[in-house]
Write an enzyme that holds these catalytic residues in place. Structure first.
Site, PDB file in Angstrom:
ATOM      1  CB  SER A 139      -0.850  -0.021   1.278  1.00 37.24           C
ATOM      2  OG  SER A 139      -1.502   1.205   1.484  1.00 37.24           O
ATOM      3  CE1 TYR A 152      -4.325  -2.307   5.055  1.00 33.38           C
ATOM      4  CE2 TYR A 152      -3.309  -0.191   4.550  1.00 33.38           C
ATOM      5  CZ  TYR A 152      -3.917  -1.361   4.137  1.00 33.38           C
ATOM      6  OH  TYR A 152      -4.116  -1.580   2.778  1.00 33.38           O
TER       7      TYR A 152
HETATM    8  N1  LIG Z   1      -8.749  -0.468  -1.470  1.00 31.11           N
HETATM    9  C1  LIG Z   1      -7.721   0.334  -1.243  1.00 31.11           C
HETATM   10  O1  LIG Z   1      -7.835   1.573  -1.225  1.00 31.11           O
HETATM   11  C2  LIG Z   1      -6.353  -0.272  -1.034  1.00 31.11           C
HETATM   12  C3  LIG Z   1      -5.232   0.582  -1.099  1.00 31.11           C
HETATM   13  C4  LIG Z   1      -3.964   0.040  -0.937  1.00 31.11           C
HETATM   14  C5  LIG Z   1      -3.804  -1.315  -0.725  1.00 31.11           C
HETATM   15  N2  LIG Z   1      -4.909  -2.122  -0.653  1.00 31.11           N
HETATM   16  C6  LIG Z   1      -4.686  -3.553  -0.450  1.00 31.11           C
HETATM   17  O2  LIG Z   1      -5.191  -4.243  -1.574  1.00 31.11           O
HETATM   18  C7  LIG Z   1      -5.531  -5.584  -1.194  1.00 31.11           C
HETATM   19  C8  LIG Z   1      -6.919  -5.930  -1.711  1.00 31.11           C
HETATM   20  O3  LIG Z   1      -7.867  -5.151  -1.020  1.00 31.11           O
HETATM   21  P1  LIG Z   1      -9.249  -4.651  -1.670  1.00 31.11           P
HETATM   22  O4  LIG Z   1      -9.132  -3.188  -1.831  1.00 31.11           O
HETATM   23  O5  LIG Z   1      -9.590  -5.481  -2.833  1.00 31.11           O
HETATM   24  O6  LIG Z   1     -10.229  -4.926  -0.435  1.00 31.11           O
HETATM   25  P2  LIG Z   1     -11.401  -6.007  -0.194  1.00 31.11           P
HETATM   26  O7  LIG Z   1     -11.745  -5.881   1.240  1.00 31.11           O
HETATM   27  O8  LIG Z   1     -12.444  -5.825  -1.208  1.00 31.11           O
HETATM   28  O9  LIG Z   1     -10.679  -7.398  -0.494  1.00 31.11           O
HETATM   29  C9  LIG Z   1      -9.881  -8.060   0.449  1.00 31.11           C
HETATM   30  C10 LIG Z   1     -10.277  -9.513   0.453  1.00 31.11           C
HETATM   31  O10 LIG Z   1      -9.426 -10.217   1.385  1.00 31.11           O
HETATM   32  C11 LIG Z   1     -10.228 -11.167   2.053  1.00 31.11           C
HETATM   33  N3  LIG Z   1      -9.627 -11.572   3.317  1.00 31.11           N
HETATM   34  C12 LIG Z   1      -9.561 -10.865   4.473  1.00 31.11           C
HETATM   35  N4  LIG Z   1      -8.985 -11.602   5.430  1.00 31.11           N
HETATM   36  C13 LIG Z   1      -8.674 -12.802   4.877  1.00 31.11           C
HETATM   37  C14 LIG Z   1      -8.067 -13.977   5.366  1.00 31.11           C
HETATM   38  N5  LIG Z   1      -7.649 -14.086   6.655  1.00 31.11           N
HETATM   39  N6  LIG Z   1      -7.881 -15.023   4.515  1.00 31.11           N
HETATM   40  C15 LIG Z   1      -8.314 -14.924   3.227  1.00 31.11           C
HETATM   41  N7  LIG Z   1      -8.905 -13.840   2.715  1.00 31.11           N
HETATM   42  C16 LIG Z   1      -9.088 -12.795   3.533  1.00 31.11           C
HETATM   43  C17 LIG Z   1     -11.568 -10.453   2.247  1.00 31.11           C
HETATM   44  O11 LIG Z   1     -12.615 -11.368   2.551  1.00 31.11           O
HETATM   45  C18 LIG Z   1     -11.725  -9.740   0.919  1.00 31.11           C
HETATM   46  O12 LIG Z   1     -12.436 -10.520  -0.019  1.00 31.11           O
HETATM   47  C19 LIG Z   1      -5.388  -5.636   0.329  1.00 31.11           C
HETATM   48  O13 LIG Z   1      -4.150  -6.218   0.668  1.00 31.11           O
HETATM   49  C20 LIG Z   1      -5.388  -4.169   0.723  1.00 31.11           C
HETATM   50  O14 LIG Z   1      -4.727  -3.956   1.941  1.00 31.11           O
HETATM   51  C21 LIG Z   1      -6.178  -1.642  -0.802  1.00 31.11           C
END
Ligand SMILES: NC(=O)c1ccc[n+]([C@@H]2O[C@H](COP(=O)([O-])OP(=O)(O)OC[C@H]3O[C@@H](n4cnc5c(N)ncnc54)[C@H](O)[C@@H]3O)[C@@H](O)[C@H]2O)c1
Length: 251
Positions: A139, A152
């Site tokens: 991130s 985080y």
């Molecule tokens: N959305 C943003 O703004 C953003 C920005 C930077 C980084 N990220 C990172 O991108 C990645 C994807 O996030 P996203 O934005 O698609 O969010 P999201 O919440 O839609 O997807 C994350 C997924 O991870 C799953 N998950 C959570 N805990 C878990 C576990 N213990 N085992 C298996 N699966 C699990 C959730 O059920 C969910 O489906 C994450 O690592 C997040 O930290 C997101």
């Protein structure tokens, strides 16, 4: 366009959001994909939407035992593992002085230990096959401090550090390991709270929030042989946010 024909990928957290978009893009480019998530109903539906090239496995990334079953599914169904995208993650924000040791432990277990277990689970099968690509989703919070991101941010900085060590140790086996650092992406993680489209995000130089497919295109590239001399690197994908501050419009 990067081609993934013949590759088998595991994508964690692929029931929805960025992981689901990545799974769809991977399949469009010719890969077989094992989608994993805690969310069984959504994960099964996402895999079904992709079709024959996809399987869903219920998976807690913080469990080393679960990882063995995921790798076994990829091997049994599709013949191996060429790509791992450590995408699953959890987020909350809380002032540092209100964060708890339990909270820090919980977030590290998923975001950091999940990535660590994943690398350990796939490295032997990749080494035996002569190589592979591991993409760890960090991130912007893994590149800079952000108020409220004590837990985080710690997890995402740790993923960045783990990526470097993994790249150094696994390079001799042809296994590449890189980290991706998205800015705000419109997914359920942040409550899909941004209006997509140009002009709706004045603090981002490109004036829009990220979409899951923006990140997916980069991950496809890092998974493909087109990035075959790239390892140990960190990829910022944020519409330009890390470049500096967009001055407020003068009235
Ligand atoms: N959305 C943003 O703004 C953003 C920005 C930077 C980084 N990220 C990172 O991108 C990645 C994807 O996030 P996203 O934005 O698609 O969010 P999201 O919440 O839609 O997807 C994350 C997924 O991870 C799953 N998950 C959570 N805990 C878990 C576990 N213990 N085992 C298996 N699966 C699990 C959730 O059920 C969910 O489906 C994450 O690592 C997040 O930290 C997101």
């Amino acid at each position: 366009m990067a081609d993934l024909t013949g590759k088998v990928a595991i994508i964690t957290g692929a029931a929805r959001g960025q992981g689901a978009a990545e799974a769809r893009l991977f399949a469009e480019r010719g890969a077989k994909v094992v989608l994993t998530d805690l969310l069984e109903t959504e994960g099964t539906a996402t895999a079904k939407g992709i079709g024959d090239a996809a399987r869903f496995v219920r998976h807690d990334v913080s469990s080393a035992e679960d990882w063995a079953a995921v790798v076994e599914t990829a091997r049994r169904e599709f013949g191996g593992v060429d790509v791992l995208v450590n995408n699953a993650g959890i987020l909350w924000t809380k002032p540092l002085l209100e964060e708890t040791a339990e909270g820090l432990d919980k977030i590290l277990k998923v975001n950091l230990f999940g990535t660590f277990h994943g690398i350990q689970a796939v490295a032997p099968i990749m080494r035996a096959a002569g190589g592979g690509s591991i993409v760890n989703i960090s991130s912007l919070a893994g590149l800079q401090g952000i108020p409220g991101h004590a837990a985080y941010g710690s997890s995402k900085w740790a993923i960045r550090g783990l990526t470097k060590t993994a790249a150094l140790e696994l390079g001799e086996y042809g296994i590449r390991v890189n980290s991706v650092h998205p800015g705000a992406v419109n997914t359920p993680m942040i409550g899909n709270r941004f209006t997509s489209g140009a002009g709706n995000f004045p603090s981002v130089p490109l004036r829009r929030v990220g979409e899951s497919e923006d990140i997916g295109d980069l991950v496809v590239f890092l998974a493909s042989d087109e990035s075959s001399w790239i390892t140990g690197s960190e990829f910022v994908i944020d519409g330009g946010s890390m470049a500096g501050i967009v001055p407020p419009v003068q009235g």
